[in-house]
Design a protein around this motif. Sequence first.
Motif, PDB file in Angstrom:
ATOM      1  N   GLU A 245       4.382  -1.532 -14.123  1.00  0.00           N
ATOM      2  CA  GLU A 245       4.821  -2.467 -12.656  1.00  0.00           C
ATOM      3  C   GLU A 245       3.653  -2.124 -11.911  1.00  0.00           C
ATOM      4  O   GLU A 245       3.028  -3.084 -11.353  1.00  0.00           O
ATOM      5  N   VAL A 246       2.804  -0.877 -11.987  1.00  0.00           N
ATOM      6  CA  VAL A 246       1.543  -0.729 -11.397  1.00  0.00           C
ATOM      7  C   VAL A 246       0.524  -1.761 -11.990  1.00  0.00           C
ATOM      8  O   VAL A 246      -0.062  -2.361 -11.340  1.00  0.00           O
TER       9      VAL A 246
ATOM     10  N   GLY B 278      -5.101  -5.924  -4.042  1.00  0.00           N
ATOM     11  CA  GLY B 278      -6.551  -5.271  -3.835  1.00  0.00           C
ATOM     12  C   GLY B 278      -6.629  -3.987  -4.320  1.00  0.00           C
ATOM     13  O   GLY B 278      -7.504  -3.347  -3.940  1.00  0.00           O
ATOM     14  N   PHE B 279      -5.794  -3.528  -5.513  1.00  0.00           N
ATOM     15  CA  PHE B 279      -5.880  -2.259  -5.855  1.00  0.00           C
ATOM     16  C   PHE B 279      -6.302  -2.525  -7.412  1.00  0.00           C
ATOM     17  O   PHE B 279      -5.490  -1.951  -8.335  1.00  0.00           O
ATOM     18  N   ALA B 280      -7.279  -3.278  -7.571  1.00  0.00           N
ATOM     19  CA  ALA B 280      -7.685  -3.423  -8.912  1.00  0.00           C
ATOM     20  C   ALA B 280      -7.794  -2.339 -10.059  1.00  0.00           C
ATOM     21  O   ALA B 280      -7.281  -2.183 -11.157  1.00  0.00           O
ATOM     22  N   ILE B 281      -8.877  -1.206  -9.337  1.00  0.00           N
ATOM     23  CA  ILE B 281      -8.935  -0.246 -10.223  1.00  0.00           C
ATOM     24  C   ILE B 281      -7.742   0.487 -10.640  1.00  0.00           C
ATOM     25  O   ILE B 281      -7.721   1.019 -11.681  1.00  0.00           O
ATOM     26  N   VAL B 282      -6.819   0.609  -9.681  1.00  0.00           N
ATOM     27  CA  VAL B 282      -5.818   1.443 -10.217  1.00  0.00           C
ATOM     28  C   VAL B 282      -4.960   0.680 -11.116  1.00  0.00           C
ATOM     29  O   VAL B 282      -4.223   1.422 -12.119  1.00  0.00           O
ATOM     30  N   GLY B 283      -4.796  -0.699 -11.163  1.00  0.00           N
ATOM     31  CA  GLY B 283      -4.244  -1.358 -12.001  1.00  0.00           C
ATOM     32  C   GLY B 283      -4.852  -1.212 -13.684  1.00  0.00           C
ATOM     33  O   GLY B 283      -4.310  -1.347 -14.411  1.00  0.00           O
ATOM     34  N   ARG B 284      -6.217  -1.009 -13.373  1.00  0.00           N
ATOM     35  CA  ARG B 284      -6.897  -0.710 -14.729  1.00  0.00           C
ATOM     36  C   ARG B 284      -6.582   0.515 -15.183  1.00  0.00           C
ATOM     37  O   ARG B 284      -6.311   0.752 -16.346  1.00  0.00           O
ATOM     38  N   PHE B 285      -6.554   1.520 -14.384  1.00  0.00           N
ATOM     39  CA  PHE B 285      -6.033   2.727 -14.989  1.00  0.00           C
ATOM     40  C   PHE B 285      -4.755   2.681 -15.369  1.00  0.00           C
ATOM     41  O   PHE B 285      -4.341   3.435 -16.424  1.00  0.00           O
TER      42      PHE B 285
ATOM     43  N   ALA C 178       0.800  -1.182   0.040  1.00  0.00           N
ATOM     44  CA  ALA C 178       0.020  -0.079  -0.041  1.00  0.00           C
ATOM     45  C   ALA C 178       0.806   1.222  -0.095  1.00  0.00           C
ATOM     46  O   ALA C 178       0.539   2.201  -0.821  1.00  0.00           O
ATOM     47  N   GLY C 179       1.792   1.245   0.763  1.00  0.00           N
ATOM     48  CA  GLY C 179       2.925   2.442   0.838  1.00  0.00           C
ATOM     49  C   GLY C 179       3.670   2.566  -0.457  1.00  0.00           C
ATOM     50  O   GLY C 179       3.847   3.614  -1.097  1.00  0.00           O
ATOM     51  N   THR C 180       4.044   1.236  -0.962  1.00  0.00           N
ATOM     52  CA  THR C 180       4.856   1.253  -2.229  1.00  0.00           C
ATOM     53  C   THR C 180       3.962   1.981  -3.520  1.00  0.00           C
ATOM     54  O   THR C 180       4.672   2.765  -4.165  1.00  0.00           O
ATOM     55  N   ILE C 181       2.815   1.388  -3.430  1.00  0.00           N
ATOM     56  CA  ILE C 181       2.058   1.954  -4.708  1.00  0.00           C
ATOM     57  C   ILE C 181       1.693   3.455  -4.627  1.00  0.00           C
ATOM     58  O   ILE C 181       1.860   4.297  -5.662  1.00  0.00           O
ATOM     59  N   LYS C 182       1.451   3.910  -3.483  1.00  0.00           N
ATOM     60  CA  LYS C 182       1.154   5.315  -3.387  1.00  0.00           C
ATOM     61  C   LYS C 182       2.562   5.989  -3.825  1.00  0.00           C
ATOM     62  O   LYS C 182       2.294   7.249  -4.337  1.00  0.00           O
ATOM     63  N   ALA C 183       3.641   5.764  -3.348  1.00  0.00           N
ATOM     64  CA  ALA C 183       4.787   6.339  -3.796  1.00  0.00           C
ATOM     65  C   ALA C 183       5.228   6.251  -5.191  1.00  0.00           C
ATOM     66  O   ALA C 183       5.701   7.150  -5.788  1.00  0.00           O
ATOM     67  N   GLN C 184       4.678   5.202  -5.777  1.00  0.00           N
ATOM     68  CA  GLN C 184       4.910   4.788  -7.500  1.00  0.00           C
ATOM     69  C   GLN C 184       4.090   5.937  -8.108  1.00  0.00           C
ATOM     70  O   GLN C 184       4.469   6.523  -8.977  1.00  0.00           O
ATOM     71  N   VAL C 185       2.738   5.658  -7.758  1.00  0.00           N
ATOM     72  CA  VAL C 185       1.832   6.776  -8.428  1.00  0.00           C
ATOM     73  C   VAL C 185       2.187   8.176  -8.365  1.00  0.00           C
ATOM     74  O   VAL C 185       2.078   8.798  -9.138  1.00  0.00           O
ATOM     75  N   GLY C 186       2.527   8.579  -7.057  1.00  0.00           N
ATOM     76  CA  GLY C 186       2.809  10.060  -6.747  1.00  0.00           C
ATOM     77  C   GLY C 186       4.149  10.195  -7.495  1.00  0.00           C
ATOM     78  O   GLY C 186       4.324  11.362  -8.120  1.00  0.00           O
ATOM     79  N   SER C 187       5.162   9.351  -7.661  1.00  0.00           N
ATOM     80  CA  SER C 187       6.231   9.826  -8.624  1.00  0.00           C
ATOM     81  C   SER C 187       5.751   9.933 -10.111  1.00  0.00           C
ATOM     82  O   SER C 187       6.512  10.470 -10.804  1.00  0.00           O
TER      83      SER C 187
END
Length: 167
Positions: free
Chosen positions: A89-90, A98-105, A54-63
Motif C-alpha cells: 500500500e505504501v 510527495g513521499f516518492a523515496i518512501v515508495g521506492r524503499f 502524512a500522518g497515515t503513512i507514518k503510522a503505517q511505516v511505524g506498524s
Amino acid sequence: MDDATAPDISARFLRLPSIAERKLGADYAAPIRLDPRILEQMQQTIRDLGTQYAGTIKAQVGSLFAFIEPACMAGSAEARGQLYSLAHEVRGIAGTFGFAIVGRFADSLCRYMETRKSLDPTIMRFHVEAMYDALQNADCDPALADETLRSLEKLTEASKTDERSYG
C-alpha cells in the motif's frame, strides 16, 4: 515441408476494450481534453489529501516494525501477508502524496518479499528503517537516498546468492 503441411503462423491483432469501456459500456467516448478547472480541482484534492496522508503513512511505516520478526519466522503466512500488504500500500500511494523515496524503499521491500521463501529480519529492518528515516527527514539529500536504495538492493542480491549456495 510443403505449403500444405506448413503450420499457420499468421498474426491476428485483437483490440481489447479499455477499463473505462468495460466499466461504462460500449457507448463510452474518451474525452479529447481535460477541462483545466477540473484538473486544478484534482490537484487541490491531492494536496488536501496529502496533508492527511502524512500522518497515515507514518503510522503505517511505524506498524511495519512490529511485523518484521513474526513475518520472518517459519509458518508465519499471516504476519508475512500483513507486512507485505502494508508495504504494498505504501509502495502504491506514497509517490502520489510527495513521499516518492518512501515508495521506492517500499517497492524494494515488496520485491524482496516476492522473491524469497525465507526472510532475513535484518534486511527487512533495514528497509523499514530507511522508510522511517525518509519520513522523518523529508528534506534529505536525494543522492543519499539513492545510495541507500542501491545498498539495500545489493544486500538483497547478496542474500539471494547466499540462499542459493546453502540450499
